[in-house]
Enzyme design. Structure first.
Site, PDB file in Angstrom:
ATOM      1  N   LYS A 186      -4.672   5.594  -2.821  1.00 36.76           N
ATOM      2  CA  LYS A 186      -5.886   5.114  -3.427  1.00 36.76           C
ATOM      3  C   LYS A 186      -7.180   5.740  -2.807  1.00 36.76           C
ATOM      4  CE  LYS A 186      -3.161   2.840  -6.114  1.00 36.76           C
ATOM      5  NZ  LYS A 186      -2.534   1.429  -6.333  1.00 36.76           N
TER       6      LYS A 186
HETATM    7  C1  LIG Z   1      -1.477   0.463  -6.654  1.00 38.14           C
HETATM    8  C2  LIG Z   1      -1.502  -0.352  -7.705  1.00 38.14           C
HETATM    9  C3  LIG Z   1      -1.207  -1.700  -7.678  1.00 38.14           C
HETATM   10  C4  LIG Z   1      -0.529  -2.288  -6.256  1.00 38.14           C
HETATM   11  O1  LIG Z   1      -1.351  -1.985  -5.311  1.00 38.14           O
HETATM   12  P1  LIG Z   1      -0.551  -2.437  -3.659  1.00 38.14           P
HETATM   13  O2  LIG Z   1      -1.528  -2.492  -2.942  1.00 38.14           O
HETATM   14  O3  LIG Z   1       0.357  -1.235  -3.446  1.00 38.14           O
HETATM   15  O4  LIG Z   1       0.092  -3.758  -3.771  1.00 38.14           O
HETATM   16  C5  LIG Z   1      -1.631  -2.636  -8.672  1.00 38.14           C
HETATM   17  N1  LIG Z   1      -2.065  -2.436  -9.701  1.00 38.14           N
HETATM   18  C6  LIG Z   1      -2.297  -1.211  -9.892  1.00 38.14           C
HETATM   19  C7  LIG Z   1      -2.932  -0.641 -11.335  1.00 38.14           C
HETATM   20  C8  LIG Z   1      -2.175  -0.015  -9.042  1.00 38.14           C
HETATM   21  O5  LIG Z   1      -2.301   1.210  -9.237  1.00 38.14           O
END
Ligand SMILES: *Cc1c(COP(=O)(O)O)cnc(C)c1O
Length: 384
Positions: A186
């Site tokens: 991210k």
């Molecule tokens: C990455 C992601 C999540 C989950 O995030 P985590 O921190 O890995 O739990 C949820 N929704 C979307 C759209 C994502 O891209």
């Protein structure tokens, strides 16, 4: 000699966060403590909020789960969301004892379509979970109007949308809750980690309690030099708290998020210019008066037009040493949801088509000019 494999979303880890992790380790305080409090305050300030509106947790999945539980909705209430998302969005709704209802996306923006939301509202609808896909804000003007008209809670899945703004307003501050991810791919990275924003500090306080076993006081207050204090369990909570070790990384990642976005923008612009002559569909430009976080750069590969299927394209890129991603096969493509709900992908045709044609090209502030040239050379080679 072949250059090393180009990973699809390399995190940009620098000396500042390495030193902070080192200092955290040496302090002996690894769990939830002063660095989490600092990161929460810093994140809230970045979003233009007071510190009592942000709580660090150990993932965005956890943030979504406790946001939905904190809404206090009757079990089985319907929650409208997008079929073009990561499974965690749907699973969080299920784990909160609620019923997901899918509303198709717009073919251009790939975000949930307000008309489809409106068509999906029933007397049992209680909430909407939007996903600002790839970092592009949803149409929050129309979505908030619908929510207000029908008395629905709004939760923003901001996993792609740390830097996102819509008409000058920060993503994650429209709804009752905004949920952020600091997973390794991210735009801000803590390894695993997440943040929950709430408009109402009372709801944030409830989410905080749920994130730490349902205990009414933070553990780091419990063991501080103020002496032992008993805690009381006031909810059946979860174990979702963020650690200082995670926050140590996040503090410095967040401090660089704006300069990183400029480098994402460079990569985005380069792809836009160099890929435009090729027979594939490029992402729609950001809408006026919005800010796109440029988390993902996605192209659509139509087999007839490109001369290769999407999956053959993925294999071809891999063979040429370039990592790619798929965001996402639509939710009803997965057997669990088909079996549990009887969903078929054809019921949400835009999400189905995107899910079967989409490819995410490498996107990271670490991409060099040479990396970008390699990506475009690989796509060009496969197109010819
Ligand atoms: C990455 C992601 C999540 C989950 O995030 P985590 O921190 O890995 O739990 C949820 N929704 C979307 C759209 C994502 O891209």
């Amino acid at each position: 000699m072949n250059p090393p494999f180009l990973v699809f979303a390399a995190p940009d880890i620098q000396e500042a966060e390495i030193a902070e992790v080192d200092a955290c380790m040496r302090s002996g305080w690894l769990g939830t403590g002063p660095r989490v409090a600092r990161f929460e305050a810093q994140f809230a300030a970045y979003k233009g909020l007071q510190p009592d509106h942000a709580a660090g947790v150990n993932s965005c999945t956890a943030a979504l789960h406790i946001a939905l539980v904190s809404c206090g909705l009757e079990p089985g209430s319907e929650v409208i969301t997008t079929p073009l998302t990561f499974c965690a969005t749907i699973n969080a709704i299920l784990h909160a004892g609620l019923q997901p209802v899918l509303a198709d996306v717009d073919a251009q923006t790939q975000n949930i379509d307000p008309d489809a939301i409106e068509a999906a509202i029933t007397p049992r609808t209680r909430a909407i979970v939007v996903v600002h896909f790839a970092g592009r804000p949803c149409d929050m003007g129309r979505i908030m109007a619908l929510a207000n008209k029908h008395g629905l809670m709004v939760i923003e899945d901001c996993a792609h949308a740390i830097e996102t703004r819509y008409r000058g307003v920060e993503a994650g501050t429209f709804g009752d809750f905004g949920c952020f991810s600091f997973y390794v791919t991210k735009n801000v990275v803590t390894g695993e980690g997440g943040m929950i924003l709430a408009r109402d500090p009372a709801l944030l306080a409830k989410a905080r309690v749920l994130a730490l076993h349902g205990m009414d006081k933070d553990a780091w207050h419990r063991f501080s030099d103020k002496g032992y204090r008993h805690y009381q369990v006031v909810e059946s909570g979860f174990k979702y708290n963020m650690m200082d070790l995670q926050a140590a990384i996040g503090i410095h990642q967040l401090a660089r998020v704006e300069s990183a976005l400029l480098r994402r923008q460079r990569a985005w612009d380069y792809y836009m210019q160099t890929l435009s002559p090729l027979p594939l569909e490029l992402p729609a430009p950001p809408e006026p008066d919005t800010r796109h976080a440029m988390h993902l750069y996605t192209v659509l590969i139509d087999r007839d037009r490109f001369g290769l299927s999407r999956d053959d394209f993925l294999d071809g890129m891999n063979a040429l040493g370039v990592g790619t991603g798929v965001h996402y096969l639509s939710i009803p493509e997965h057997p669990y949801y088909q079996q549990r709900f009887g969903w078929r992908p054809e019921q949400w045709p835009n999400a189905m088509k995107i899910g079967r044609e989409t490819v995410s090209l490498p996107m990271s502030p670490k991409l060099t000019d040479q990396d970008l040239e390699r990506v475009v050379a690989a796509v060009t080679k496969l197109a010819s």
